[in-house]
Design an enzyme around this catalytic site. Structure first.
Site, PDB file in Angstrom:
ATOM      1  N   TYR A 241       0.821  -1.217   0.000  1.00  0.00           N
ATOM      2  CA  TYR A 241       0.000   0.000   0.000  1.00  0.00           C
ATOM      3  C   TYR A 241       0.855   1.267   0.000  1.00  0.00           C
ATOM      4  CZ  TYR A 241      -4.182  -2.758   0.208  1.00  0.00           C
ATOM      5  OH  TYR A 241      -5.183  -3.637  -0.132  1.00  0.00           O
TER       6      TYR A 241
ATOM      7  N   GLY B 233     -16.294   1.105 -15.382  1.00  0.00           N
ATOM      8  CA  GLY B 233     -14.940   0.579 -15.161  1.00  0.00           C
ATOM      9  C   GLY B 233     -14.813  -0.424 -14.038  1.00  0.00           C
TER      10      GLY B 233
ATOM     11  N   ALA C  90     -13.069   4.796 -20.414  1.00  0.00           N
ATOM     12  CA  ALA C  90     -13.874   5.745 -19.639  1.00  0.00           C
ATOM     13  C   ALA C  90     -13.532   7.198 -19.979  1.00  0.00           C
ATOM     14  CB  ALA C  90     -13.664   5.486 -18.146  1.00  0.00           C
TER      15      ALA C  90
ATOM     16  N   ASN D 229     -12.933   2.475  -5.577  1.00  0.00           N
ATOM     17  CA  ASN D 229     -11.532   2.885  -5.648  1.00  0.00           C
ATOM     18  C   ASN D 229     -11.095   3.541  -4.343  1.00  0.00           C
ATOM     19  OD1 ASN D 229     -11.759   1.991  -8.229  1.00  0.00           O
ATOM     20  ND2 ASN D 229     -11.884   4.025  -9.161  1.00  0.00           N
ATOM     21  N   ILE D 230      -9.839   3.255  -3.975  1.00  0.00           N
ATOM     22  CA  ILE D 230      -9.323   3.829  -2.736  1.00  0.00           C
ATOM     23  C   ILE D 230      -8.491   5.081  -3.022  1.00  0.00           C
ATOM     24  CG2 ILE D 230      -9.399   1.603  -1.542  1.00  0.00           C
ATOM     25  CD1 ILE D 230      -6.378   1.358  -1.948  1.00  0.00           C
ATOM     26  N   ASP D 231      -8.338   5.426  -4.296  1.00  0.00           N
ATOM     27  CA  ASP D 231      -7.584   6.645  -4.631  1.00  0.00           C
ATOM     28  C   ASP D 231      -8.442   7.879  -4.372  1.00  0.00           C
ATOM     29  OD1 ASP D 231      -9.114   7.427  -7.021  1.00  0.00           O
ATOM     30  OD2 ASP D 231      -8.201   5.715  -8.033  1.00  0.00           O
TER      31      ASP D 231
ATOM     32  N   ASN E 267     -17.899   0.291 -19.877  1.00  0.00           N
ATOM     33  CA  ASN E 267     -16.708  -0.488 -19.528  1.00  0.00           C
ATOM     34  C   ASN E 267     -15.912  -0.784 -20.791  1.00  0.00           C
ATOM     35  OD1 ASN E 267     -15.646  -1.541 -17.011  1.00  0.00           O
ATOM     36  ND2 ASN E 267     -15.725  -3.554 -17.952  1.00  0.00           N
TER      37      ASN E 267
ATOM     38  N   CYS F 196      -1.089   4.217  16.987  1.00  0.00           N
ATOM     39  CA  CYS F 196      -2.341   4.962  17.104  1.00  0.00           C
ATOM     40  C   CYS F 196      -2.195   6.003  18.219  1.00  0.00           C
ATOM     41  CB  CYS F 196      -3.464   3.988  17.440  1.00  0.00           C
ATOM     42  SG  CYS F 196      -5.005   4.798  17.884  1.00  0.00           S
TER      43      CYS F 196
ATOM     44  N   HIS G 202     -14.753   0.804  -0.380  1.00  0.00           N
ATOM     45  CA  HIS G 202     -13.591  -0.027  -0.052  1.00  0.00           C
ATOM     46  C   HIS G 202     -12.494   0.769   0.653  1.00  0.00           C
ATOM     47  CE1 HIS G 202     -14.789  -3.248  -3.279  1.00  0.00           C
ATOM     48  NE2 HIS G 202     -15.522  -3.305  -2.187  1.00  0.00           N
TER      49      HIS G 202
HETATM   50  C1  BJW Z   1     -11.758   0.081 -18.136  1.00  0.00           C
HETATM   51  C2  BJW Z   1     -10.631   0.767 -18.501  1.00  0.00           C
HETATM   52  C3  BJW Z   1     -10.835   2.021 -19.038  1.00  0.00           C
HETATM   53  C4  BJW Z   1      -9.971  -1.057 -17.737  1.00  0.00           C
HETATM   54  N1  BJW Z   1     -12.070   2.490 -19.160  1.00  0.00           N
HETATM   55  N2  BJW Z   1     -12.979   0.568 -18.270  1.00  0.00           N
HETATM   56  C5  BJW Z   1     -19.153 -15.739  -3.427  1.00  0.00           C
HETATM   57  C6  BJW Z   1     -20.281 -15.007  -3.776  1.00  0.00           C
HETATM   58  C7  BJW Z   1     -20.449 -13.715  -3.306  1.00  0.00           C
HETATM   59  C8  BJW Z   1     -19.501 -13.117  -2.509  1.00  0.00           C
HETATM   60  C9  BJW Z   1     -18.388 -13.838  -2.160  1.00  0.00           C
HETATM   61  C10 BJW Z   1     -18.225 -15.133  -2.590  1.00  0.00           C
HETATM   62  N3  BJW Z   1     -17.049 -15.601  -2.091  1.00  0.00           N
HETATM   63  C11 BJW Z   1     -16.482 -14.613  -1.376  1.00  0.00           C
HETATM   64  C12 BJW Z   1     -17.279 -13.533  -1.396  1.00  0.00           C
HETATM   65  C13 BJW Z   1     -17.044 -12.232  -0.772  1.00  0.00           C
HETATM   66  C14 BJW Z   1     -15.944 -11.423  -1.418  1.00  0.00           C
HETATM   67  C15 BJW Z   1     -15.994 -11.534  -2.928  1.00  0.00           C
HETATM   68  O1  BJW Z   1     -16.704 -10.827  -3.601  1.00  0.00           O
HETATM   69  N4  BJW Z   1     -15.196 -12.405  -3.497  1.00  0.00           N
HETATM   70  C16 BJW Z   1     -15.229 -12.596  -4.942  1.00  0.00           C
HETATM   71  C17 BJW Z   1     -13.820 -12.659  -5.467  1.00  0.00           C
HETATM   72  C18 BJW Z   1     -16.098 -13.777  -5.259  1.00  0.00           C
HETATM   73  N5  BJW Z   1     -16.196 -10.051  -1.007  1.00  0.00           N
HETATM   74  C19 BJW Z   1     -15.785  -9.574   0.150  1.00  0.00           C
HETATM   75  O2  BJW Z   1     -15.120 -10.242   0.923  1.00  0.00           O
HETATM   76  C20 BJW Z   1     -16.225  -8.174   0.496  1.00  0.00           C
HETATM   77  N6  BJW Z   1     -16.832  -8.180   1.779  1.00  0.00           N
HETATM   78  C21 BJW Z   1     -17.952  -8.875   2.024  1.00  0.00           C
HETATM   79  O3  BJW Z   1     -18.511  -9.554   1.174  1.00  0.00           O
HETATM   80  O4  BJW Z   1     -18.412  -8.728   3.300  1.00  0.00           O
HETATM   81  C22 BJW Z   1     -19.499  -9.516   3.735  1.00  0.00           C
HETATM   82  C23 BJW Z   1     -20.840  -9.043   3.266  1.00  0.00           C
HETATM   83  C24 BJW Z   1     -21.892  -9.900   3.354  1.00  0.00           C
HETATM   84  C25 BJW Z   1     -23.134  -9.514   2.924  1.00  0.00           C
HETATM   85  C26 BJW Z   1     -23.341  -8.233   2.413  1.00  0.00           C
HETATM   86  C27 BJW Z   1     -22.303  -7.389   2.336  1.00  0.00           C
HETATM   87  C28 BJW Z   1     -21.055  -7.796   2.757  1.00  0.00           C
HETATM   88  C29 BJW Z   1     -15.043  -7.237   0.582  1.00  0.00           C
HETATM   89  C30 BJW Z   1     -14.399  -7.036  -0.751  1.00  0.00           C
HETATM   90  C31 BJW Z   1     -13.176  -6.162  -0.605  1.00  0.00           C
HETATM   91  C32 BJW Z   1     -12.467  -5.953  -1.933  1.00  0.00           C
HETATM   92  N7  BJW Z   1     -11.249  -5.289  -1.718  1.00  0.00           N
HETATM   93  C33 BJW Z   1     -10.446  -4.881  -2.857  1.00  0.00           C
HETATM   94  C34 BJW Z   1      -9.144  -4.302  -2.326  1.00  0.00           C
HETATM   95  C35 BJW Z   1      -9.429  -2.922  -1.699  1.00  0.00           C
HETATM   96  C36 BJW Z   1      -8.211  -2.165  -1.347  1.00  0.00           C
HETATM   97  C37 BJW Z   1      -7.261  -2.036  -2.514  1.00  0.00           C
HETATM   98  O5  BJW Z   1      -7.518  -1.296  -3.473  1.00  0.00           O
HETATM   99  O6  BJW Z   1      -6.229  -2.699  -2.450  1.00  0.00           O
HETATM  100  O7  BJW Z   1     -11.150  -3.924  -3.655  1.00  0.00           O
HETATM  101  S1  BJW Z   1     -10.145  -6.216  -4.034  1.00  0.00           S
HETATM  102  C38 BJW Z   1     -10.232  -5.193  -5.469  1.00  0.00           C
HETATM  103  O8  BJW Z   1     -11.372  -5.581  -6.286  1.00  0.00           O
HETATM  104  C39 BJW Z   1     -10.546  -3.788  -4.947  1.00  0.00           C
HETATM  105  C40 BJW Z   1     -11.547  -3.302  -5.959  1.00  0.00           C
HETATM  106  O9  BJW Z   1     -12.291  -2.225  -5.424  1.00  0.00           O
HETATM  107  C41 BJW Z   1     -12.348  -4.540  -6.249  1.00  0.00           C
HETATM  108  C42 BJW Z   1     -13.118  -4.475  -7.540  1.00  0.00           C
HETATM  109  O10 BJW Z   1     -12.277  -4.376  -8.636  1.00  0.00           O
HETATM  110  P1  BJW Z   1     -12.703  -3.505  -9.912  1.00  0.00           P
HETATM  111  O11 BJW Z   1     -12.787  -2.094  -9.532  1.00  0.00           O
HETATM  112  O12 BJW Z   1     -13.886  -4.102 -10.547  1.00  0.00           O
HETATM  113  O13 BJW Z   1     -11.389  -3.658 -10.812  1.00  0.00           O
HETATM  114  P2  BJW Z   1     -10.985  -4.816 -11.854  1.00  0.00           P
HETATM  115  O14 BJW Z   1      -9.536  -4.726 -12.087  1.00  0.00           O
HETATM  116  O15 BJW Z   1     -11.518  -6.126 -11.452  1.00  0.00           O
HETATM  117  O16 BJW Z   1     -11.781  -4.435 -13.186  1.00  0.00           O
HETATM  118  C43 BJW Z   1     -11.499  -3.268 -13.904  1.00  0.00           C
HETATM  119  C44 BJW Z   1     -12.499  -3.174 -15.052  1.00  0.00           C
HETATM  120  O17 BJW Z   1     -12.250  -1.946 -15.706  1.00  0.00           O
HETATM  121  C45 BJW Z   1     -12.349  -4.274 -16.106  1.00  0.00           C
HETATM  122  O18 BJW Z   1     -13.636  -4.815 -16.417  1.00  0.00           O
HETATM  123  C46 BJW Z   1     -11.786  -3.565 -17.340  1.00  0.00           C
HETATM  124  O19 BJW Z   1     -12.324  -4.037 -18.558  1.00  0.00           O
HETATM  125  C47 BJW Z   1     -12.232  -2.168 -17.104  1.00  0.00           C
HETATM  126  N8  BJW Z   1     -11.316  -1.166 -17.637  1.00  0.00           N
HETATM  127  N9  BJW Z   1      -9.513  -0.035 -18.244  1.00  0.00           N
HETATM  128  C48 BJW Z   1     -13.118   1.700 -18.786  1.00  0.00           C
HETATM  129  N10 BJW Z   1      -9.780   2.773 -19.463  1.00  0.00           N
HETATM  130 ZN    ZN Z   2      -6.230   2.928  18.521  1.00  0.00          ZN
END
Ligand code: BJW
Ligand code: ZN
Length: 248
Positions: free
Chosen positions: A70, A188, A232, A106-108, A214, A150, A123
Site C-alpha cells: 500500500y 470501469g 472511460a 476505488n481507494i484513490d 466499460n 495509534c 472499499h
Molecule cells: C476500463 C478501462 C478504461 C480497464 N475504461 N474501463 C461468493 C459469492 C459472493 C460473494 C463472495 C463469494 N465468495 C467470497 C465472497 C465475498 C468477497 C468476494 O466478492 N469475493 C469474490 C472474489 C467472489 N467479497 C468480500 O469479501 C467483500 N466483503 C464482504 O462480502 O463482506 C461480507 C458481506 C456480506 C453480505 C453483504 C455485504 C457484505 C469485501 C471485498 C473487498 C475488496 N477489496 C479490494 C481491495 C481494496 C483495497 C485495494 O484497493 O487494495 O477492492 S479487491 C479489489 O477488487 C478492490 C476493488 O475495489 C475490487 C473491484 O475491482 P474492480 O474495480 O472491478 O477492478 P478490476 O480490475 O476487477 O476491473 C477493472 C475493469 O475496468 C475491467 O472490467 C476492465 O475491462 C475495465 N477497464 N480499463 C473503462 N480505461
Molecule cells: Zn487505537
C-alpha cells in the site's frame, strides 16, 4: 452492445427533471490516469497474490509486506492526476447536486481531486490509516510503518481499506438509499467483487434503468439494460455531455 446515444437517451428519459442517478465506479475509472487495475493483463493480481496483500490473514502473517504494497501505491498516487472521466462526473454532480450519488470501489482520491464532493468510498481510502484495535481513522498521506502507533491507544496502524472477508463501508444506510435511484450506472468495474458486483442486479430487480460503461464485457454485463464499450476517458465525458444537454 448498444450505442452511447441510445443509452444516454434512455437515461434522460428515466431521469426526467427530478429523477436520481447513482454511479458505481471501479478501477477502470482511474486506469487512464495510470493507476493499475486489479484483474487482467498488467493488473495488480498478476504481480501480487491477493491472499497475501488484500486479506486480514495476509496482514497478520506479514504486515510489512502488506504495508509496503500500500505504501508503494500511495506514493504512486502522488504522480497521477484525475482524467477526463473523473472530471466529467464532477461536472455531473455540479448539475444534478443531490440527485447524484457516487459510490466508488476505488481507494484513490482522484474523484475528490477532480471536484466531486459527495463520494461513498465503499472499499476505503488509501490516504487514511486505521488503528487495528480502536478503529480510529487518521489522515495519512505518507508511508505507514510498523513503528507507527495509534495516537489514541498506541496499537498498530493499517491502511484504511476493505480487504476480502471484511465488511465494506456505507452498506447500512447510504448505499441502500442510493440504489433506489431511477438510474444505476456502473463505470470501469469487472463486476467480480461482491457486494458491489450485485448492485446492478439489485437495481434491475427494483425496475431501475441500468447502464454499464466499460472497456471489456464484465461479469455482470448480461444484467444491464445498456452496455457501452470503450475507455472511460472517452465514453464518460461524451455520456455526461449528452445527459446534461437536456437537463433543466
Ligand atoms: C476500463 C478501462 C478504461 C480497464 N475504461 N474501463 C461468493 C459469492 C459472493 C460473494 C463472495 C463469494 N465468495 C467470497 C465472497 C465475498 C468477497 C468476494 O466478492 N469475493 C469474490 C472474489 C467472489 N467479497 C468480500 O469479501 C467483500 N466483503 C464482504 O462480502 O463482506 C461480507 C458481506 C456480506 C453480505 C453483504 C455485504 C457484505 C469485501 C471485498 C473487498 C475488496 N477489496 C479490494 C481491495 C481494496 C483495497 C485495494 O484497493 O487494495 O477492492 S479487491 C479489489 O477488487 C478492490 C476493488 O475495489 C475490487 C473491484 O475491482 P474492480 O474495480 O472491478 O477492478 P478490476 O480490475 O476487477 O476491473 C477493472 C475493469 O475496468 C475491467 O472490467 C476492465 O475491462 C475495465 N477497464 N480499463 C473503462 N480505461
Ligand atoms: Zn487505537
Amino acid at each position: 452492445m448498444q450505442s452511447l446515444d441510445e443509452a444516454a437517451r434512455a437515461v434522460r428519459g428515466a431521469l426526467g427533471s427530478r429523477g436520481r442517478l447513482t454511479v458505481l465506479t471501479g478501477a477502470g475509472m482511474s486506469a487512464e490516469s495510470g493507476v493499475a487495475t486489479f484483474r487482467g493483463a498488467g493488473g495488480l493480481w498478476e504481480k501480487h497474490r491477493l491472499e497475501d496483500v488484500a486479506t486480514p490473514e495476509g496482514f497478520l502473517r506479514d504486515p510489512r509486506l502488506v504495508l509496503e504494497f500500500y505504501n508503494a501505491r500511495r506514493r504512486q498516487l502522488r504522480a497521477v492526476r484525475p482524467n477526463a472521466a473523473h472530471e466529467a462526473l464532477a461536472r455531473l454532480e455540479g448539475a444534478l447536486v443531490e440527485r447524484l450519488a457516487l459510490i466508488t470501489q476505488n481507494i484513490d482520491d482522484l474523484h475528490e481531486r477532480a471536484g466531486s464532493r459527495r463520494i461513498l468510498h465503499m472499499h476505503g481510502e488509501i490516504l487514511k490509516a486505521r488503528c487495528v484495535s480502536c478503529e480510529a481513522v487518521l489522515p495519512w498521506p505518507g508511508d505507514i510503518t510498523l513503528e507507527d502507533a495509534c495516537p489514541a491507544c498506541g496499537d498498530r496502524l493499517r491502511p484504511h481499506v476493505v480487504w476480502f472477508g471484511e465488511m465494506p463501508f456505507h452498506l447500512e444506510e447510504e448505499i441502500p438509499r442510493a440504489l433506489e435511484a431511477e438510474v444505476f450506472l456502473a463505470i470501469g468495474t469487472s463486476g467480480t467483487v461482491y457486494p458491489a458486483a450485485g448492485m446492478a442486479a439489485e437495481a434491475r430487480l427494483r425496475g431501475r434503468l441500468t447502464v454499464e460503461l466499460n472497456l471489456d464485457p464484465s461479469e455482470q454485463s448480461h444484467i444491464f439494460d445498456h452496455c457501452v464499450r470503450g475507455p472511460a476517458g472517452t465514453t464518460v465525458p461524451a455520456f455526461v455531455e449528452r445527459i446534461l444537454a437536456e437537463q433543466p
